[in-house]
Design an enzyme around this catalytic site. Structure first.
Site, short mmCIF file in Angstrom:
data_model
loop_
_atom_site.label_atom_id
_atom_site.label_comp_id
_atom_site.label_asym_id
_atom_site.label_seq_id
_atom_site.Cartn_x
_atom_site.Cartn_y
_atom_site.Cartn_z
CD GLU A 40 -47.39 88.99 -4.41
OE1 GLU A 40 -47.29 89.61 -3.20
OE2 GLU A 40 -46.95 87.92 -4.33
CB ALA A 76 -39.23 87.19 -1.66
N GLY A 86 -48.89 85.14 1.05
CA GLY A 86 -49.95 85.97 1.15
C GLY A 86 -51.19 85.78 0.13
CE LYS A 90 -39.87 85.55 5.03
NZ LYS A 90 -39.70 86.91 5.89
#
Length: 227
Positions: free
Chosen positions: A104, A84, A98, A122
């Site tokens: 996903e 994430a 990405g 993150k």
């Protein structure tokens, strides 16, 4: 930083057991999860079947000898591990750095246990410092870009070299520089209702566990224990 990513990915692989159908995520941290699954198959005889979330992960998994199946040939996935780009305190997240957000989310949806692997950088108080990816069909993309521009979303097309990046599903990505997303659920619904938007990178209320690698080691955060 790479050592932290590897630590998170290897830790997530410990949740995988024989007989599972597993979702194989995309990105720099999920990469290490896939590598560890490949190692366990080779060295421990682990018996699993994988479902991939991008052409990049498919190539990686095939190179490691991980048996694969199509999302269309299964009804559910036992466990999916993915990365994430941001995770807030309510366990909502931004994904798609990405460019694999559509696949996903398709893989995440029928998953019984959904795990994110991240490094501690993150974790954020509010989503939005990371640009929000929005996957859009090519037809009408420039008109949609102008709609986002007028709304003040500071859009930019994702580029690959001097051309617009084309996703595995043959779409464009428009990144929105929002700064702070006050209500991820409301904004996600707004994008869901926008014609021309295929999918967006807000993964709200989907994740079950977040494995966080930091300088002090690995922490496993349980979404259902959040306040």
């Amino acid at each position: 930083m790479e050592a932290l990513k590897k630590l998170a990915g290897v830790t997530a692989a410990q949740y995988v057991t024989d007989g599972m159908t597993i979702g194989l995520g995309t990105g720099s941290t999920a990469y290490y999860f896939v590598e560890e699954i490949g190692r366990r198959i080779k060295e421990e005889g682990l018996q699993v079947v994988g479902v991939t979330t991008s052409s990049v992960t498919t190539k990686q998994a095939e190179g490691l000898g991980i048996p694969l199946t199509s999302i269309d040939d299964i009804d559910c996935i036992d466990l999916t591990v993915d990365g994430a780009d941001e995770v807030d305190k309510a366990f909502n997240g931004i994904k798609g750095g990405g460019a694999a957000l559509l696949m996903e989310k398709i893989v995440a949806t029928p998953t019984k246990e959904y795990i994110w692997v991240v490094d501690e950088s993150k974790l954020v108080d509010h989503l939005g410092a990371f640009k929000l990816p929005v996957e859009v069909v090519q037809y009408g993309a420039d008109r949609l870009f102008r709609v986002f521009e007028r709304a003040g979303y500071k859009p930019s097309f994702r580029m690959k070299g001097d051309k617009r990046l084309i996703t595995d599903m043959q779409n464009f990505i428009i990144d929105l520089d929002l700064g702070c997303i006050e209500n991820p659920f409301d904004f996600g619904r707004l994008l869901d209702q926008t014609v021309g938007v295929v999918e967006h990178g807000l993964f709200n209320g989907m994740v079950d566990k977040v494995i966080v690698a930091g300088q002090a080691g690995v922490t496993v955060l349980e979404a259902n224990q959040s306040t």
